[in-house]
Scaffold this motif. Structure first.
Motif, PDB file in Angstrom:
ATOM      1  N   ASP A 196       9.391  -4.901   8.067  1.00  0.00           N
ATOM      2  CA  ASP A 196       8.300  -3.965   8.381  1.00  0.00           C
ATOM      3  C   ASP A 196       8.164  -2.810   7.396  1.00  0.00           C
ATOM      4  N   GLU A 199       4.494  -1.850   6.825  1.00  0.00           N
ATOM      5  CA  GLU A 199       3.857  -1.317   8.036  1.00  0.00           C
ATOM      6  C   GLU A 199       4.396   0.070   8.368  1.00  0.00           C
ATOM      7  N   GLN A 202       2.892   2.799   6.268  1.00  0.00           N
ATOM      8  CA  GLN A 202       1.559   3.225   6.684  1.00  0.00           C
ATOM      9  C   GLN A 202       1.627   4.247   7.814  1.00  0.00           C
ATOM     10  N   ARG A 290       3.969  -8.138   6.027  1.00  0.00           N
ATOM     11  CA  ARG A 290       5.007  -8.404   7.024  1.00  0.00           C
ATOM     12  C   ARG A 290       5.446  -9.861   6.881  1.00  0.00           C
TER      13      ARG A 290
END
Length: 326
Positions: A196, A199, A202, A290
């Motif tokens: 991750d 992600e 972000q 991912r």
């Protein structure tokens, strides 16, 4: 009769929460006998709602307040000699939460009777449930780790505590394999962290410790805007080696498990370990996406564990463990 019906209804509701999650983790519950499957649903629903509180779009201060309330309510229901037909709620919130983004009162009343029954039936220490909440609380307050020891503690709260609670449901031969279970949770969570990276960037989060990424000449900006360069690859490869060692230790849980828990543990261990291999095949990929297992790989793992003749032919210990020892 009323007490029994309240608990029965609560189990029905936690099964619904677990089923609606669509999680692969939920599907593995079907490897367990009915009573243990229901208990896993109670544990999962509790952890799911706890995560939802921590991940909602409200300001961090409000999420923290709600999690504090959720933790206190959990303690009231699990520690005190509460009648089965009563769900005590911690004071400090409005009289009605039905129009909130997360209806805390409703979720508590739905989940706590089944969770209370599960913890008593399987003698799960209350501290594991409270530590699960502590892990989500930690996410509200800390988005960086300076040392590996700090990361280890966080992983214990969000992963190992869940695993230790699961062991009580699956049943084990005493003594509790604490070290192996903690290492297994750490291996799973470290795999999640590697998967991750993009992600989390972000969301402004960096879970890999500064102690590690600084050794490769990386700074926070390099992980908040990850680029698939050689420095990042070296960091990922270091973490993969660390995780592989933890997987070997974590497999030792198998030796303490009874027959009911072994298929589910094996499926989880092999799934996460396979995911780590996929990351290792292309470490640069985590900078942009991912990494996930293919549908075919997921179906293969499911069939290996749901079909008993196939399950009994799986190598024990797995080849990843035996190869690490050669």
């Amino acid at each position: 009769m009323r007490s029994a019906s309240i608990t029965t209804d609560s189990y029905r509701r936690v099964r619904r929460i677990s089923r609606r999650s669509g999680s692969n983790f939920y599907r593995s519950f079907w490897l367990l006998p009915r009573e243990k499957r229901n208990a896993m649903c109670a544990l999962y629903a509790f952890a799911r709602i706890t995560d939802d509180i921590g991940d909602c779009d409200e300001p961090a201060a409000l999420r923290t307040r709600w999690l504090d309330w959720w933790r206190q309510t959990t303690a009231l229901n699990l520690i005190s000699d509460t009648p089965v037909d009563h769900v005590p709620l911690s004071p400090g919130l409005a009289d009605d939460t039905s129009d909130w983004p997360i209806d805390l009162f409703r979720h508590a009343k739905e989940i706590m009777p089944a969770l209370r029954d599960t913890t008593r039936r399987f003698q799960i220490p209350t501290r594991y449930l409270l530590e699960i909440v502590d892990g989500v609380l930690a996410d509200q307050q800390k988005t960086r780790f300076d040392t590996y020891e700090q990361l280890e503690h966080y992983c214990y709260l969000v992963a190992s505590a869940v695993g230790l609670a699961c062991l009580h449901i699956w049943e084990f031969d005493a003594p509790l394999p604490t070290r192996a279970a903690v290492d297994c949770g750490l291996a799973f969570q470290l795999t999640n962290i590697l998967r991750d990276i993009s992600e989390d960037a972000q969301r402004g989060r960096i879970y890999l410790p500064r102690q590690h990424f600084a050794q490769h000449g990386l700074c926070e900006d390099d992980l908040l805007e990850p680029r698939p360069d050689d420095r990042l690859v070296c960091l990922i490869e270091d973490e993969i080696r660390r995780a592989k060692t933890l997987y070997v230790s974590g497999w030792q849980v198998w030796d303490s498990l009874g027959p009911d828990g072994r298929p589910m543990f094996s499926m989880m261990w092999r799934t996460y370990r396979r995911l780590l291999d996929r990351i290792a095949e292309n470490p640069r990929a985590v900078a942009t996406r991912r990494v996930e297992l293919s549908t075919a790989e997921k179906l293969g793992l499911v069939s290996q564990h749901f079909l008993k003749p196939v399950f009994h032919r799986l190598p024990v210990p797995p080849t990843e463990v035996t190869e690490a020892g050669t």
